[in-house]
Design an enzyme around this catalytic site. Structure first.
Site, PDB file in Angstrom:
ATOM      1  N   THR A  15      -6.273  -3.375  -3.203  1.00  0.00           N
ATOM      2  CA  THR A  15      -6.128  -3.204  -4.648  1.00  0.00           C
ATOM      3  C   THR A  15      -6.994  -4.165  -5.456  1.00  0.00           C
ATOM      4  OG1 THR A  15      -3.876  -2.417  -4.348  1.00  0.00           O
ATOM      5  CG2 THR A  15      -4.419  -3.242  -6.519  1.00  0.00           C
ATOM      6  N   ASP A  61      -8.477   1.142   1.860  1.00  0.00           N
ATOM      7  CA  ASP A  61      -7.096   0.859   1.512  1.00  0.00           C
ATOM      8  C   ASP A  61      -6.494   0.359   2.834  1.00  0.00           C
ATOM      9  OD1 ASP A  61      -4.697   2.219  -0.568  1.00  0.00           O
ATOM     10  OD2 ASP A  61      -4.154   1.457   1.409  1.00  0.00           O
ATOM     11  N   SER A  63      -3.860   0.618   4.261  1.00  0.00           N
ATOM     12  CA  SER A  63      -3.049   1.546   5.055  1.00  0.00           C
ATOM     13  C   SER A  63      -3.936   2.356   6.007  1.00  0.00           C
ATOM     14  CB  SER A  63      -2.212   2.457   4.144  1.00  0.00           C
ATOM     15  OG  SER A  63      -2.996   2.942   3.103  1.00  0.00           O
ATOM     16  N   THR A  93      -2.516  -5.384   0.555  1.00  0.00           N
ATOM     17  CA  THR A  93      -1.290  -6.057   0.994  1.00  0.00           C
ATOM     18  C   THR A  93      -0.489  -5.227   2.003  1.00  0.00           C
ATOM     19  OG1 THR A  93      -0.083  -5.187  -0.923  1.00  0.00           O
ATOM     20  CG2 THR A  93      -1.043  -7.385  -1.136  1.00  0.00           C
ATOM     21  N   THR A 274      14.072  -8.573  16.144  1.00  0.00           N
ATOM     22  CA  THR A 274      15.235  -8.168  15.357  1.00  0.00           C
ATOM     23  C   THR A 274      14.840  -7.415  14.090  1.00  0.00           C
ATOM     24  OG1 THR A 274      17.151  -8.939  14.094  1.00  0.00           O
ATOM     25  CG2 THR A 274      15.328 -10.495  14.305  1.00  0.00           C
ATOM     26  N   GLN A 275      15.697  -6.498  13.689  1.00  0.00           N
ATOM     27  CA  GLN A 275      15.490  -5.787  12.415  1.00  0.00           C
ATOM     28  C   GLN A 275      15.792  -6.691  11.229  1.00  0.00           C
ATOM     29  OE1 GLN A 275      17.820  -2.175  12.336  1.00  0.00           O
ATOM     30  NE2 GLN A 275      16.923  -1.426  14.233  1.00  0.00           N
ATOM     31  N   CYS A 276      16.500  -7.807  11.505  1.00  0.00           N
ATOM     32  CA  CYS A 276      16.842  -8.722  10.409  1.00  0.00           C
ATOM     33  C   CYS A 276      15.587  -9.433   9.918  1.00  0.00           C
ATOM     34  CB  CYS A 276      17.836  -9.779  10.876  1.00  0.00           C
ATOM     35  SG  CYS A 276      19.410  -9.079  11.356  1.00  0.00           S
TER      36      CYS A 276
HETATM   37  N1  ASP Z   1      -2.461   0.256  -0.762  1.00  0.00           N
HETATM   38  C1  ASP Z   1      -3.055  -1.021  -1.057  1.00  0.00           C
HETATM   39  C2  ASP Z   1      -3.646  -1.587   0.219  1.00  0.00           C
HETATM   40  O1  ASP Z   1      -2.922  -2.075   1.037  1.00  0.00           O
HETATM   41  C3  ASP Z   1      -2.036  -1.960  -1.630  1.00  0.00           C
HETATM   42  C4  ASP Z   1      -2.568  -3.339  -1.931  1.00  0.00           C
HETATM   43  O2  ASP Z   1      -3.738  -3.609  -1.854  1.00  0.00           O
HETATM   44  O3  ASP Z   1      -1.773  -4.176  -2.298  1.00  0.00           O
HETATM   45  O4  ASP Z   1      -4.838  -1.537   0.390  1.00  0.00           O
END
Ligand code: ASP
Length: 341
Positions: A15, A61, A63, A93, A274-276
């Site tokens: 981003t 991005d 992802s 992020t 753990t999922q915690c």
């Molecule tokens: N979808 C964005 C990414 O991870 C979100 C971000 O940058 O915060 O590239």
């Protein structure tokens, strides 16, 4: 300025450097970061370091990041970091915790800062968290006190392989639930010196990643042996099993344990995290955890699921027997897990 080597600014996407596309959605845009940086006159002022910007092609991005992209980042760092005081890696992020973890295991002999940062709003927007994140990360990278891979966001410098994304909307996107921040940035920078990793030795280099099939599987009430068997089929070689509480799995259904036992016996490395958000796996605390131990499952201690997955990917890419991978998963390699867990 000038007396110290420059800081490398490696732009992978995310981003921070995005622009709105014609539909109004944020999207990576080549050159957008350089244009936004040119509108920040403070970047030319001391104490900010001289910068060398390297923009990845294509910008992603996060992802869309895959292990081969982790390798590209590691290779770019190995090639350039020796001529720089440190590096700031701009990254989305969404998967920053995975990339930071992977870099911490891939990079050997690291003796200077590698700081990943990003933002929830692009630098080019009027109201944004990008400027503070970028400028502070650059100053921390220039200072050189850090000799490891870290994530900086919103006033906290966190060990890369200890952090996890906890907010999709707040500026405090990351937490490090099982290790306090390496530094807290307020009016002063408060370093937690005792937590910092020592410098690596032998010169900077990177381990190689190979295509390996790993899976992250979150247990849920009702999961059965048939589903597990399906997920654990070949070519899967490693599983991060996200269990309940201190590392427990259903023990009433013998088929669940049978599926895990069969997979371990075939050489699939099954790691229990753990999922915690906080705390660690202790497989001997409950009978439900002990049965996992008996099924050949390895304790992930207090590792995050992201660190466990990246570590498993890196280790399975090396020429190691499953028992050696399991032994290393249970050991602390890069500050990713607390000792004696
Ligand atoms: N979808 C964005 C990414 O991870 C979100 C971000 O940058 O915060 O590239």
């Amino acid at each position: 300025m000038g007396e110290r080597p420059p800081v490398l600014l490696l732009h992978t996407g995310g981003t921070l450097g995005m622009r709105r596309d014609p539909d109004g959605a944020y999207a990576p845009a080549p050159g957008a970061l350089a244009a936004a940086l040119a509108r920040l006159p403070e970047l030319d002022r001391a104490p900010l370091p001289e910068l060398e910007l390297l923009e990845f092609e294509p910008l992603l991005d996060s992802s869309d990041m895959r292990p081969e992209d982790w390798q590209r980042v590691a290779d770019a760092l190995v090639e350039r970091l020796p001529r720089h005081a440190g590096a700031v890696v701009l990254h989305g992020t969404d998967t920053m915790a995975y990339t930071a973890s992977a870099l911490s295991f891939l990079l050997q002999g690291l003796d200077r800062p590698v700081i990943l940062t990003g933002s929830q709003i692009p630098l080019a927007e009027v109201r944004s968290d990008a400027r503070e994140n970028l400028i502070t990360a650059l100053l921390l990278a220039r200072e050189g006190r850090l000799r490891e891979v870290a994530v900086y966001m919103n006033g906290a410098l966190l060990r890369g392989n200890r952090c996890t994304k906890v907010s999709a909307s707040g500026f405090d996107a990351f937490a490090s639930p099982n290790l306090p921040a390496l530094a807290e940035v307020g009016v002063e920078v408060a370093w937690r010196d005792a937590s910092l990793r020592p410098a690596g030795e032998g010169g900077l280099r990177s381990l190689r990643l190979r295509p390996v099939e790993v899976v992250a599987l979150r247990l849920f009430p009702g999961i059965g042996g048939a589903t597990l068997r399906q997920v654990l089929q070949s070519p899967v070689r490693g599983v991060v099993l996200e269990t309940y509480g201190s590392g427990n799995a259903p023990s009433r259904d013998p088929d669940v344990l049978a599926a895990l036992t069969e997979a371990s016996a075939r050489g699939v490395v099954v790691v229990n995290v753990t999922q915690c958000l906080r705390g660690s796996v202790r497989m001997d605390a409950y009978a439900a955890g002990r049965s996992l131990q008996a099924a050949g499952v390895v304790s992930g201690g207090d590792m995050t699921a992201e660190a466990a997955l990246a570590k498993l990917t890196v280790l399975l890419s090396q020429d190691l027997a499953p028992s050696d991978v399991a032994a290393r998963m249970a050991a602390d390699l890069a500050g990713e897990r607390s000792p004696d867990l």
